[in-house]
Design a protein around this motif. Structure first.
Motif: not given
Length: 159
Positions: A40-41, A99-100, A133-138, A148-151
């Motif tokens: 669970d990131v 933030t995921l 959440a946010t994407t990394s714009e591909q 998946i990453a999380a901060i």
């Protein structure tokens, strides 16, 4: 008043599976996340943020992945430990912000449940817990949907 801030970061790669566990919620997905625990990131990043604010290292120091008792463990165990440690050190958690980072699964429909679950585990009012959440714009490994990453950030105040 003493205020401490901590941040946390976590990453897990995708593997075979039919769901991912994020901030304590099982989210249907065509793949799972690979990790020693439940991967669970979001919860791992929040836990490390609390440990960081306390200058108490990270999850790996408290729950070593080399220890087989933590294989497949539910991440709420780690978060509950960090919350308890903060209280023992004389701190209350003011807020947690997670933030995921992923392209998929889409987090928005599940964010309210994630926020509620994180609040329940930490004993915080849900208005003190943010999950977004946010994407990394591909771009990068999250953009290529390899994981998946999380901060996360946690603010602690002396109680």
């Amino acid at each position: 008043m003493e205020i401490r801030l901590g941040n946390g970061f976590d990453v897990h790669r995708f593997c075979e599976g039919d769901h991912v566990t994020l901030c304590g919620i099982d989210v249907p997905h065509e793949r799972g996340l690979l990790g020693h625990s439940d991967a669970d990131v979001g919860m791992h990043a929040a836990t490390d943020a609390i440990y960081g604010a306390l200058a108490e290292g990270d999850i790996g120091q408290h729950f070593p992945p080399s220890d087989p008792q933590w294989k497949g463990a539910a991440s709420h165990i780690f978060l509950e430990h960090a919350v308890k440690l903060a209280a023992e050190r004389g701190f209350a958690i003011a807020n947690i912000d997670v933030t995921l980072i992923c392209e998929r699964p889409k987090i928005g429909p599940h964010a309210p449940a994630m926020r509620s679950e994180m609040a329940r585990i930490t004993g915080l009012d849900p208005m003190r817990v943010s999950v977004k959440a946010t994407t990394s714009e591909q771009l990068g490994f999250t953009g290529r949907e390899e994981g998946i990453a999380a901060i996360a950030t946690a603010a602690l105040v002396a109680s």
